[in-house]
Design a protein around this motif. Structure first.
Motif, short mmCIF file in Angstrom:
data_model
loop_
_atom_site.label_atom_id
_atom_site.label_comp_id
_atom_site.label_asym_id
_atom_site.label_seq_id
_atom_site.Cartn_x
_atom_site.Cartn_y
_atom_site.Cartn_z
N SER A 287 0.70 -1.33 -0.06
CA SER A 287 -0.19 -0.10 0.12
C SER A 287 0.82 1.10 0.13
O SER A 287 0.74 2.08 -0.66
N CYS A 290 2.40 1.81 -3.66
CA CYS A 290 1.44 2.16 -4.25
C CYS A 290 1.17 4.04 -4.23
O CYS A 290 1.16 4.50 -5.16
N LEU A 316 -0.05 -7.00 -8.21
CA LEU A 316 0.45 -6.03 -9.06
C LEU A 316 1.29 -6.34 -10.18
O LEU A 316 1.24 -5.86 -11.29
N ALA A 321 2.83 -3.72 -12.44
CA ALA A 321 2.97 -2.64 -11.52
C ALA A 321 4.19 -3.04 -10.56
O ALA A 321 4.53 -2.27 -9.83
N ILE A 355 2.00 1.45 -10.84
CA ILE A 355 1.74 0.87 -9.45
C ILE A 355 1.10 2.38 -8.75
O ILE A 355 0.01 1.93 -7.88
N THR A 356 1.23 3.25 -9.06
CA THR A 356 0.60 4.60 -8.73
C THR A 356 -1.05 4.57 -9.03
O THR A 356 -1.77 5.10 -8.15
N LEU A 358 -2.90 2.19 -8.72
CA LEU A 358 -3.42 1.13 -8.03
C LEU A 358 -3.69 1.78 -6.38
O LEU A 358 -4.04 1.00 -5.43
N ALA A 359 -3.16 2.91 -6.05
CA ALA A 359 -3.18 3.60 -4.91
C ALA A 359 -4.59 3.90 -4.30
O ALA A 359 -5.71 4.53 -5.19
#
Length: 379
Positions: A287, A290, A316, A321, A355-356, A358-359
């Motif tokens: 977390s 992300c 991910l 990601a 990955i950003t 999925l934040a």
């Protein structure tokens, strides 16, 4: 989902239960802090497992905690579970007593040994319960508690395979509030860790206690790192392994571009300077990655229930990601993979961007929104 109507006085009385690892405790404390922001005079009681780390971390954060004599089942030695069952019955009795005495308006479970008895006792008493599931593969305790829960706050999509769909709310995992990546923190980080700003930086963390596989992987890669002029490593080996790794340092075996630490006290600085992170695949850490947009190689721990870290990592990897290296292959492949990746600016940028996406932001506040809605309905 925002609160539906104002919560009347008296202020809410809430129990937060669970723990055992930092992955459970940090979200629990973040939720408690968000509750206090919403209702400054709320009464909050933590219920944890006696002898586990929450019994120190929670009071240090300013909250009262009561311990239950609960323990996890030993899947390798079944005879040891005789005492585990006895502890479970004692914990159930104590949990029922806590519920009767404290009279909570709602109980929040964050996973871990203590959440089972506490939430079961609350549900039996007709008190609404909220589950917070951090992982992409639900834990046994939360799956058992889901039938009686009013709301289930999750961090990953697709959790209806474990829980009733109508109870699920995607909130994300609450994370540490003090993690900020900035130009100022990056400059301070180079100075704090004695790093060269001209070199790429790899941050490797295996948790506060460390991870043997990660440590063995970097030791095996010392010859490669010695031959690398443009990369430096911040290596958190963990307090458990620090003496062993310090012996290597005393013998001059650790390359000059590898900076050994038992524990990284300023993760805001470490994340700010890191071009690439190597980590286990705990839900809380993911977390954070992300939210901060960090390029990461995940090495899932094989020593966790239901192999949930592999599921976390694959959630991910399937969205491009993150990169995953299995624990079994890490000693041979981890640093070959890391050194190639840290030199590939386009891939680093792509991983960071993906990955950003999925934040899940403001997770603790969103969980408190659900608690608020629940309290408004129950009053």
């Amino acid at each position: 989902m925002s609160q539906s109507r104002t919560i009347p006085s008296p202020p809410p009385r809430l129990i937060i239960s669970g723990g055992g690892t930092g992955g459970h405790i940090f979200p629990a404390i973040s939720i408690a802090n968000a509750i206090k922001e919403r209702w400054t005079d709320a009464e909050i009681l933590f219920v944890g497992a006696t002898g586990r780390m929450e019994m120190e971390r929670v009071p240090a954060a300013g909250y009262k905690i009561i311990g239950l004599p609960v323990a996890g089942f030993d899947r390798k030695n079944l005879f040891k579970n005789i005492s585990v069952v006895a502890k479970l019955f004692k914990s159930m009795r104590k949990a029922r007593s806590i519920i009767r005495t404290f009279k909570p308006d709602a109980v929040i479970g964050v996973g871990g040994y203590a959440s089972g008895p506490t939430l079961k006792a609350a549900a039996s008493a007709g008190i609404p319960t909220v589950l917070q599931e951090q992982n992409s593969f639900a834990g046994v305790t939360n799956k058992l508690l889901a039938k009686k829960a009013a709301v289930i706050c999750v961090a990953y999509e697709g959790m209806e395979r474990f829980f009733p769909k109508e109870k699920i709310v995607l909130t994300g995992n609450p994370t540490r509030q003090d993690l900020v990546i900035s130009k100022e923190n990056r400059e301070k980080g180079y100075e704090f860790f004695h790093l060269d700003p001209a070199k790429k930086t790899i941050l490797m963390v295996g948790g506060s206690l460390g991870a043997r596989t990660l440590n063995e992987s970097i030791v095996a890669a010392f010859p490669k790192l010695n031959a690398t002029d443009d990369v430096q490593v911040i290596w958190q080996c963990g307090k458990y392994y620090f003496n062993e790794m310090t012996d290597l340092q005393k013998r001059g075996e650790i390359p000059s571009n590898v900076h050994l630490l038992d524990f990284v006290s300023r993760m805001d600085y470490a994340y700010s300077v890191a071009d690439l992170v190597i980590s286990r695949a705990g839900a809380g850490s993911i977390s954070e990655f992300c939210l901060l947009g960090k390029s990461v190689i995940l090495v899932p721990s094989p020593n966790v229930s239901e192999d949930h870290q592999t599921h976390n990592a694959m959630a991910l990897v399937n969205k491009d990601a993150a990169i995953m290296v299995s624990d079994a292959n890490a000693r041979d492949l981890l640093f070959d993979t890391a050194l190639r990746l840290v030199d590939d600016n386009e891939k680093l940028k792509s991983l960071s961007q993906n990955i950003t996406k999925l934040a899940q932001r403001d997770s603790a506040k969103r969980i408190v929104d659900e608690i608020s809605r629940l309290l408004a309905v129950s009053y």
